[in-house]
Design an enzyme around this catalytic site. Structure first.
Site, mmCIF file in Angstrom:
data_model
loop_
_atom_site.group_PDB
_atom_site.id
_atom_site.type_symbol
_atom_site.label_atom_id
_atom_site.label_comp_id
_atom_site.label_asym_id
_atom_site.label_seq_id
_atom_site.Cartn_x
_atom_site.Cartn_y
_atom_site.Cartn_z
ATOM 1 N N GLU A 93 1.652 -9.797 11.350
ATOM 2 C CA GLU A 93 3.123 -9.267 11.507
ATOM 3 C C GLU A 93 3.014 -7.586 11.397
ATOM 4 O OE1 GLU A 93 5.640 -12.639 9.497
ATOM 5 O OE2 GLU A 93 4.484 -11.271 8.150
ATOM 6 N N CYS A 106 4.442 0.067 10.318
ATOM 7 C CA CYS A 106 3.339 -0.400 9.322
ATOM 8 C C CYS A 106 2.491 -1.433 10.020
ATOM 9 C CB CYS A 106 4.388 -0.934 8.167
ATOM 10 S SG CYS A 106 3.216 -1.582 6.980
ATOM 11 N N CYS A 113 -6.310 -11.016 3.229
ATOM 12 C CA CYS A 113 -7.054 -10.129 2.778
ATOM 13 C C CYS A 113 -7.894 -10.385 1.670
ATOM 14 C CB CYS A 113 -6.013 -9.078 2.060
ATOM 15 S SG CYS A 113 -6.616 -7.676 1.210
ATOM 16 N N CYS A 117 -5.111 -9.283 -4.467
ATOM 17 C CA CYS A 117 -3.977 -8.932 -5.495
ATOM 18 C C CYS A 117 -3.168 -9.877 -5.830
ATOM 19 C CB CYS A 117 -3.284 -7.788 -5.012
ATOM 20 S SG CYS A 117 -4.522 -6.135 -4.889
ATOM 21 N N CYS A 120 0.398 -10.028 -4.242
ATOM 22 C CA CYS A 120 0.550 -9.938 -2.787
ATOM 23 C C CYS A 120 0.369 -11.005 -1.871
ATOM 24 C CB CYS A 120 -0.327 -8.654 -2.432
ATOM 25 S SG CYS A 120 -0.493 -8.398 -0.401
ATOM 26 N N CYS A 337 6.692 -4.439 1.365
ATOM 27 C CA CYS A 337 5.229 -4.483 1.074
ATOM 28 C C CYS A 337 4.777 -5.564 0.279
ATOM 29 C CB CYS A 337 5.352 -3.182 0.056
ATOM 30 S SG CYS A 337 5.696 -1.538 0.534
HETATM 31 N N1 SAH Z 1 -4.514 -3.006 0.956
HETATM 32 C C1 SAH Z 1 -3.975 -1.663 0.957
HETATM 33 C C2 SAH Z 1 -2.666 -1.702 1.941
HETATM 34 C C3 SAH Z 1 -1.811 -2.615 2.205
HETATM 35 S S1 SAH Z 1 -0.832 -3.295 0.792
HETATM 36 C C4 SAH Z 1 -3.405 -1.674 -0.385
HETATM 37 O O1 SAH Z 1 -3.337 -2.589 -1.322
HETATM 38 O O2 SAH Z 1 -3.150 -0.563 -0.651
HETATM 39 C C5 SAH Z 1 0.580 -1.786 0.886
HETATM 40 C C6 SAH Z 1 1.136 -1.648 -0.428
HETATM 41 O O3 SAH Z 1 1.724 -2.687 -0.811
HETATM 42 C C7 SAH Z 1 0.098 -1.580 -1.686
HETATM 43 O O4 SAH Z 1 0.361 -0.324 -2.402
HETATM 44 C C8 SAH Z 1 0.523 -2.765 -2.468
HETATM 45 O O5 SAH Z 1 0.047 -2.868 -3.779
HETATM 46 C C9 SAH Z 1 1.906 -3.155 -2.168
HETATM 47 N N2 SAH Z 1 2.227 -4.509 -2.478
HETATM 48 C C10 SAH Z 1 1.626 -5.762 -2.335
HETATM 49 N N3 SAH Z 1 2.407 -6.643 -2.616
HETATM 50 C C11 SAH Z 1 3.382 -6.142 -3.140
HETATM 51 C C12 SAH Z 1 4.836 -6.913 -3.560
HETATM 52 N N4 SAH Z 1 4.686 -8.266 -3.668
HETATM 53 N N5 SAH Z 1 5.804 -5.900 -3.832
HETATM 54 C C13 SAH Z 1 5.784 -4.573 -3.668
HETATM 55 N N6 SAH Z 1 4.693 -3.911 -3.198
HETATM 56 C C14 SAH Z 1 3.562 -4.620 -3.063
HETATM 57 FE FE1 SF4 Z 2 -5.006 -6.751 0.063
HETATM 58 FE FE2 SF4 Z 2 -2.388 -7.063 -0.435
HETATM 59 FE FE3 SF4 Z 2 -4.173 -6.149 -2.471
HETATM 60 FE FE4 SF4 Z 2 -3.401 -4.471 -0.107
HETATM 61 S S1 SF4 Z 2 -2.205 -5.278 -2.110
HETATM 62 S S2 SF4 Z 2 -5.505 -4.836 -1.100
HETATM 63 S S3 SF4 Z 2 -3.243 -6.255 1.309
HETATM 64 S S4 SF4 Z 2 -4.271 -8.223 -1.440
#
Ligand code: SAH
Ligand code: SF4
Length: 350
Positions: A93, A106, A113, A117, A120, A337
């Site tokens: 997406e 974006c 991934c 996390c 996420c 995000c």
């Molecule tokens: N993998 C990279 C870039 C993609 S995620 C990273 O983690 O930085 C981009 C941003 O979205 C990151 O700061 C991540 O922590 C945030 N993010 C992920 N899941 C989220 C959520 N459910 N709510 C708000 N921010 C989130």
């Molecule tokens: Fe991967 Fe989501 Fe963690 Fe970014 S926030 S490193 S996209 S799992």
């Protein structure tokens, strides 16, 4: 993935290839103008290239651009999310955000991934594969075509979609270099932001690229124990090492580093945690971006109340740490995000 597409090659590589094919030097410039400036999707449209060359290009360097599928639009906010079907059946997406004069895309760098996390959606779906440079760049080009209909252009690219860019380093850098190249898409390096979860070797390598892209580091916790719970794959890189790598980035590029911090209610949003974060960051060329958690059905967290976010912000400010709260765009269309996923795999709406 093979064969390569013309978007995967750097400008010097394309020049070299066309030279080997016995083509005049200006062909590379012509071809790139069609691909990156006029945004065509078919060799047949490249009318100033000889027919024979077009045929050879389609054979040896096929254009395999992702096919746009479902589009979701939040008209009030000006945010849209498009599903892009990749040639092997996977999907990603891409999100286009309109804010004042800014037109920000974006982009994702992986399908799913590997970092995992816990807050996420991409992390929860697991890792499927890396994207090729062409698939990364295509997300920007697709948005550029959309904007062109309104006489507008892409002004910023944030590498903050699905995936960890510094774990797909080569492809991400190739895409950025081509998007930045004056004969390519021509977007200034300072218009890019790469967001990483803190892959130390990748940050150090990026510092050496001689590219002034902005770096954002996802920290999410002021101590290693909590950070490891939230971001399982980063055990190898303690916060101290991440901050040292960030300093090296600042020294090499002169760019201020942004620290992203997702606020999860009752997990990492206490005033004491804000103070601990301030102790880590005060005195550094840093900026904190607080991101109140964006919900997704599979994620077991809550967004803290507004007042709690404000207390956290003030604790940082009071200690001299620059801080903003990110109002995620596209949350209503699950484009905020952490909400991106390959929808057809998740089984929900397509
Ligand atoms: N993998 C990279 C870039 C993609 S995620 C990273 O983690 O930085 C981009 C941003 O979205 C990151 O700061 C991540 O922590 C945030 N993010 C992920 N899941 C989220 C959520 N459910 N709510 C708000 N921010 C989130
Ligand atoms: Fe991967 Fe989501 Fe963690 Fe970014 S926030 S490193 S996209 S799992």
């Amino acid at each position: 993935m093979s064969p390569e597409t013309p978007f995967d090659l750097s400008y010097p590589e394309l020049e070299q290839l066309l030279r080997e094919w016995g083509e005049p030097a200006y062909r590379a410039r012509q071809l790139w103008a069609w691909l990156w400036r006029r945004l065509v999707t078919d060799y047949a449209e490249m009318t100033d290239l000889p027919k024979g060359l077009r045929a050879r290009l389609s054979q040896e360097l096929p254009l395999r651009l992702p096919r746009p599928g479902a589009l979701q639009l939040d008209a009030e906010e000006g945010t849209e999310k498009v599903l892009l079907h990749l040639t092997d059946g996977e999907a990603i997406e891409a999100v286009l955000m309109r804010e004042g004069e800014r037109r920000t895309v974006c982009v994702s760098t992986q399908v799913g991934c590997p970092v995992g996390c816990v807050f996420c959606a991409a992390g929860r779906m697991g890792y499927r594969r890396d994207l090729a440079p062409e698939e990364i760049a295509a997300q920007v080009l697709h948005s550029a075509r959309r904007l062109r209909e309104a006489g507008e252009r892409v002004t910023h690219v944030v590498v903050m979609g699905m995936g960890e860019p510094l774990l797909n380093y080569e492809a991400t850098l190739r895409a950025i270099r081509n998007l930045n190249h004056p004969q390519g898409f021509g977007l200034g390096a300072r218009r890019f932001t790469v967001s990483t979860v803190g892959v130390v070797p990748g940050i150090l390598r990026l510092a050496e690229e001689g590219l002034q892209v902005n770096l954002a580091i996802s920290l999410h916790a002021p101590d290693d124990a909590l950070r490891e719970e939230l971001v399982p794959l980063v055990k190898r890189w303690p916060i101290r090492e991440v901050l040292e790598a960030a300093e090296a980035y600042v020294a090499a590029t002169g760019r201020r580093v942004t620290y992203e911090y997702v606020l999860l209610s009752g997990v990492n949003d206490s005033p004491a945690q804000a103070r601990a974060l301030a102790r880590l960051l005060s005195g550094r060329l840093a900026h904190v971006n607080l991101i109140p958690f964006n919900p997704a059905p599979e994620l077991p967290f809550r967004r803290p109340p507004e007042a709690r976010v404000e207390v956290f912000r003030r604790e940082l400010l009071r200690r001299g740490v620059d801080v903003t709260v990110r109002r995620s765009r596209g949350v209503r269309i699950q484009a905020g995000c952490g909400q991106l996923r390959a929808r057809h795999l998740g089984g929900s709406r397509v």
